[in-house]
Design an enzyme around this catalytic site. Structure first.
Site, short mmCIF file in Angstrom:
data_model
loop_
_atom_site.label_atom_id
_atom_site.label_comp_id
_atom_site.label_asym_id
_atom_site.label_seq_id
_atom_site.Cartn_x
_atom_site.Cartn_y
_atom_site.Cartn_z
CE LYS A 274 44.21 43.90 41.99
NZ LYS A 274 44.53 42.33 43.17
CG ASP A 279 49.03 39.53 40.49
OD1 ASP A 279 49.94 40.40 41.29
OD2 ASP A 279 48.67 39.94 41.66
CE LYS A 286 49.38 36.82 42.12
NZ LYS A 286 48.80 36.02 43.39
CG ASP A 297 44.55 40.67 39.73
OD1 ASP A 297 43.62 40.77 40.75
OD2 ASP A 297 45.66 41.25 40.54
CG ASP A 356 51.43 38.16 44.56
OD1 ASP A 356 50.82 39.30 44.01
OD2 ASP A 356 50.87 37.02 45.33
CD GLU A 358 48.41 42.90 42.51
OE1 GLU A 358 48.71 42.04 43.50
OE2 GLU A 358 47.32 42.55 42.05
NE ARG A 360 46.42 44.43 50.28
CZ ARG A 360 46.58 43.20 51.40
NH1 ARG A 360 47.12 43.43 51.99
NH2 ARG A 360 46.23 42.16 51.12
N1 BES Z 1 44.97 39.24 42.51
C1 BES Z 1 45.31 38.00 43.46
C2 BES Z 1 44.37 38.05 44.53
C3 BES Z 1 43.87 36.87 44.17
C4 BES Z 1 44.50 35.31 44.01
C5 BES Z 1 42.84 36.33 43.67
C6 BES Z 1 44.23 34.01 43.94
C7 BES Z 1 42.20 35.63 42.70
C8 BES Z 1 42.42 34.30 43.40
C9 BES Z 1 45.93 39.68 44.66
O1 BES Z 1 46.96 40.14 43.91
C10 BES Z 1 47.32 38.64 45.81
O2 BES Z 1 48.45 38.57 45.19
N2 BES Z 1 46.81 39.23 47.20
C11 BES Z 1 47.80 38.35 47.70
C12 BES Z 1 47.68 39.14 48.93
C13 BES Z 1 48.64 38.81 50.19
C14 BES Z 1 49.91 39.17 49.14
C15 BES Z 1 48.59 39.73 51.86
C16 BES Z 1 47.03 36.86 48.23
O3 BES Z 1 45.88 37.20 48.41
O4 BES Z 1 48.02 35.69 48.00
ZN ZN Z 2 46.22 41.12 42.17
MN MN Z 3 48.68 40.31 43.83
#
Ligand code: BES
Ligand code: ZN
Ligand code: MN
Length: 501
Positions: A274, A279, A286, A297, A356, A358, A360
């Site tokens: 990835k 992000d 966020k 990210d 968010d 994104e 996947r």
């Molecule tokens: N890059 C983030 C995941 C992440 C968050 C990694 C904090 C490390 C620390 C990912 O893109 C994301 O935002 N995931 C969301 C998914 C949710 C919207 C289903 C998350 O984990 O909040």
């Molecule tokens: Zn992300």
């Molecule tokens: Mn995200």
């Protein structure tokens, strides 16, 4: 950094700035410590009486011992002899190397790998020594002033003391450890670089540099037009919210000796990383606190590049393809909106309920693209979910796979390199959380088991090959005062690929 071996019984005559010897709690000396103790009239047993308790991750510096040629003897704590293990050994090598780096020494000699240790071999111990020593000299300096740059460690050489006839095994381990450390350094640097420097284009340039450095590596960076031609509608929907152009990076590692073997050409293992270089969450923005950490990210991409660097340096026999979908995830007038439906390269439609989620969306198209290599296995690496951090913290990477053999191989490689993963479930029952009224699949599955439903989403694009997913959201970097990239899971991935070769 340079590594060499030395066979010697007369440890007290080794001329070096620092000689590491291990001691156990309850006064048990390792045999190198015993030799130094005898040569110095019991100097070591003396300090063990009160000053030094030999707990793991502690050390004591003894200078100018009588009868000892080394300028300093570093007593390194190994804990109880009965519970001495690979992890404590690696910690001991780390403590010694960090001391040498901080004291700005140019070289040191370690006897720690010569001490027998449950569940290890001399080769694996030498590998741990080189990995730890290589890590100890990493300092981020790309965007620091000159004064900070002048405090770079000077450590250039570590010599490992081994028994008679053991040098060849130790040298194999040192070579692997050095390659892993170099790969980790690359991954850490890319992770630590700010988002305005480490852009998708920058990741592409890094891939091309690897191709320049190693004859066995080639790299191709696809631009927006070429990505459009591939119909990667899901990946592109994320990319379009940013003014930074996306990049789809394809790297091939082809072993120099391929084709000459009697078994014929091996099918490649495909790594997918990835590469979200920042992000912000997109329209599902966020919160502001700690959002800077979302420059990390792209650590999946960084670890894949680091792993390619490591295997190319080692020249392993297993062919590898690395794929990196790279872009930013920002809010803008062109950005994805909640409720939008996009069509992935696989033809499956996706309802974007949260912009968010994104990772996947960019990975699914890379996973479809991976099919064309007829891979022996595909492993994707991603800072995919905050939920994985809730589940496993910062200790274990989350491992998801329906293939037991592949999963076990990855778990074993992680254990062997102190870069551990923990297997998580991936059952059909979780899939129903991804049901959508308006598309083939939704991109989120609600709060329960967030890291599992993310893996379930990816699984819909991986039916044609053996596949495993590593969620490194909790392990790719450290937060707080020591904020910085960890270089994980370069050791796990590199060891896994070495084991396949
Ligand atoms: N890059 C983030 C995941 C992440 C968050 C990694 C904090 C490390 C620390 C990912 O893109 C994301 O935002 N995931 C969301 C998914 C949710 C919207 C289903 C998350 O984990 O909040
Ligand atoms: Zn992300
Ligand atoms: Mn995200």
């Amino acid at each position: 950094m340079e590594f060499s071996t030395q066979t010697t019984a007369s440890l007290h005559q080794i001329k070096t700035a620092a000689l590491a010897v291990g001691v156990f709690t309850d006064g048990m000396l390792s045999s190198p410590a015993d030799i130094i103790d005898n040569a110095s009239n019991g100097a070591i047993r003396e300090v063990l009486k009160s000053e030094f308790n030999a707990k793991p991750n502690t050390y004591l510096v003894l200078r100018n011992l009588p009868g000892v040629s080394a300028a300093r003897v570093i007593l390194v704590g190994l804990g109880k002899q009965q519970s001495y293990n690979a992890k404590i050994h690696a910690g001991a090598e780390r403590a010694f190397a960090n001391y040498c780096a901080q004291a700005r020494l140019t070289e040191g000699v370690s006897t720690l790998a010569s001490i027998e240790c449950e569940g290890t071999t001399l080769r694996s111990r030498a590998q741990a020594c080189a990995t730890e020593a290589g890590q100890s000299v990493y300092r981020y300096d790309a965007t620091l002033g000159k004064r900070d740059r002048d405090t770079q460690p000077k450590l250039r050489k570590i010599t490992v003391v081994v028994g008679r006839g053991q040098a060849p095994q130790a040298q194999q381990g040192l070579a692997a450890g050095r390659a892993i450390a170099n790969g980790m350094q690359l991954a850490r640097k890319l992770g630590d670089l700010p988002g305005n420097v480490c852009t998708p284009t920058y990741l592409g340039t890094t891939a091309k540099q690897l191709a320049k450095e190693f004859k066995t590596v080639s790299a191709r960076v696809l631009n927006l037009k070429q990505i459009e031609a591939l119909k990667m509608g899901s990946f592109l929907s994320v990319a379009k919210g940013s003014n930074q152009p996306p990049a789809f990076i394809e790297i091939k590692y082809t072993p120099a000796i391929a084709g000459k073997g009697s078994k014929g050409a091996k099918q490649p293992i495909v790594l997918v990383g990835k590469g979200i270089t920042f992000d912000a969450g997109g329209i599902s923005l966020k919160p502001a606190a700690n959002m800077d950490e979302m420059k990390y990210d792209m650590c999946g991409a960084a670890s894949v590049l680091g792993t390619v660097r490591a295997i190319a340096e080692l020249g392993i026999e297993q062919p590898v393809v690395a794929l990196i979908p790279a872009c930013e995830n920002l809010p803008s007038g062109q950005a994805n909106k909640p409720g939008d439906v996009v069509t992935s390269m696989s033809g499956q439609t996706i309802e974007i309920l949260n912009t968010d989620a994104e990772g996947r969306l960019v990975l699914c198209d890379a996973l479809t693209y991976a099919e064309r290599f007829k891979p022996a296995a595909v492993i994707d690496v991603a800072t995919l979910t905050g939920a994985c951090v809730v589940a496993l913290g910062h200790v274990n990477t989350g491992l998801f796979s329906k293939d037991d053999e592949l999963a076990d191989g990855l778990l074993r490689a992680g254990k062997a390199t102190n870069d551990t993963a923990w297997r998580m479930p991936l059952e059909e029952d979780y899939q129903e959380q991804l049901r959508s009224n308006f598309a083939d699949i939704a991109n989120i599955g609600g709060p329960p088991a967030g890291s599992v439903t993310a893996a379930c989403f990816l699984s819909r694009f991986t039916e044609k090959y053996r596949w495993a997913h590593l969620d490194i959201a909790g392990t790719a970097w450290r937060s707080g005062k020591d904020k910085g990239a960890s270089g994980r899971p370069v050791p796990l991935l590199t060891q896994f690929l070495i084991d396949q070769a």
